[in-house]
Design an enzyme around this catalytic site. Sequence first.
Site, PDB file in Angstrom:
ATOM      1  N   PRO A 161      34.983  46.740  43.067  1.00  0.00           N
ATOM      2  CA  PRO A 161      35.462  45.921  41.967  1.00  0.00           C
ATOM      3  C   PRO A 161      35.804  46.745  40.739  1.00  0.00           C
ATOM      4  CG  PRO A 161      33.284  45.226  42.747  1.00  0.00           C
ATOM      5  CD  PRO A 161      33.568  46.557  43.313  1.00  0.00           C
ATOM      6  N   GLU A 162      37.042  46.701  40.361  1.00  0.00           N
ATOM      7  CA  GLU A 162      37.476  47.222  39.070  1.00  0.00           C
ATOM      8  C   GLU A 162      37.893  46.006  38.248  1.00  0.00           C
ATOM      9  OE1 GLU A 162      40.262  50.477  39.598  1.00  0.00           O
ATOM     10  OE2 GLU A 162      39.378  50.988  41.518  1.00  0.00           O
TER      11      GLU A 162
END
Length: 281
Positions: A2-3
């Site tokens: 997850p960015e």
Amino acid sequence: MPELPEVETVRRGLSPIMEGAHFARVELRRPDLRFPFPENFAERLTGARVDALGRRGKYLVASLSTGEHLIMHLGMSGRFTIKAGAEPARDSGVNPNHDHVVFHMRDAGLARVTFNDPRRFGFMDLSGPDRLETSRHFAGMGPEPLGNEFSAETLNAALRGRKAPIKAALLDQRVIAGLGNIYVCEALYRARLSPRRQAATVPGMRGERLHQAIVKVLREAIEAGGSSLRDFAATDGALGYFQHRFDVYDREGRACRRCGGDISRFIQSGRSTFFCGGCQR
DNA sequence: AAGAAGCCCTGATAGC
DNA sequence: TGCTATCAGGGCTTCT
């Protein structure tokens, strides 16, 4: 992994359930994730209302009626899943042994919000009622790339004088918040900049290109529901599809869509960098 | 003081 | 087939 776009996708999934709802009960199934849960974590949440669910960089932030803020990080493999009250106990759709936290929310039909995280790189924290920006996690964090304060000028200013490669500078959350390996590689490709280029040489026209590229790639990725490579899924289990639009990431040996050259991979500060040597300078 | 490297953690995959 | 080694990379800590 997850960015910013993935965290934003999760935030959008959770906010209709959590905003305005109260924690009826909080289950902790282990004493820690990456870090120990803060003292009396469940007790401090129970009864509190979520006034707003926001995001700062890669962090989710629930502002509570108690004045505290619940700060959550998905790490590498963290996933939130929502189930209505009557649905069976197997919440996350993945290995239930890694369902570490369950929020039972009332005023939302007793929905359960389950946090599953096999690798346990994620963590949760509570910040005191003091201002969030000065808290341990956010002090010194760079601007939100999709916020008003992020511009070519602020990016240039942050890069000036930096001797590190531009790749490393963009991964530094003090320079800009929310970028990780994938979107840094993609943004540098779009800006036609070599990841090896010294950051200090970017300000100017290159910096303007880079600013545009960062904003654009993040907006497109959010619109696509993020990127699902190995671990990421939205709160309803849906996979993002931005991974199909990668130009360089995970495309080693394939042809550059722009110049036809070979996409190559090398290790930069311990992490894979993907780029096209033909058109990134 | 900036920059780089080491660490944590498990699951998927590669290679024998 | 089944074992072991390798890789993935957030952010924090430690070292240079």
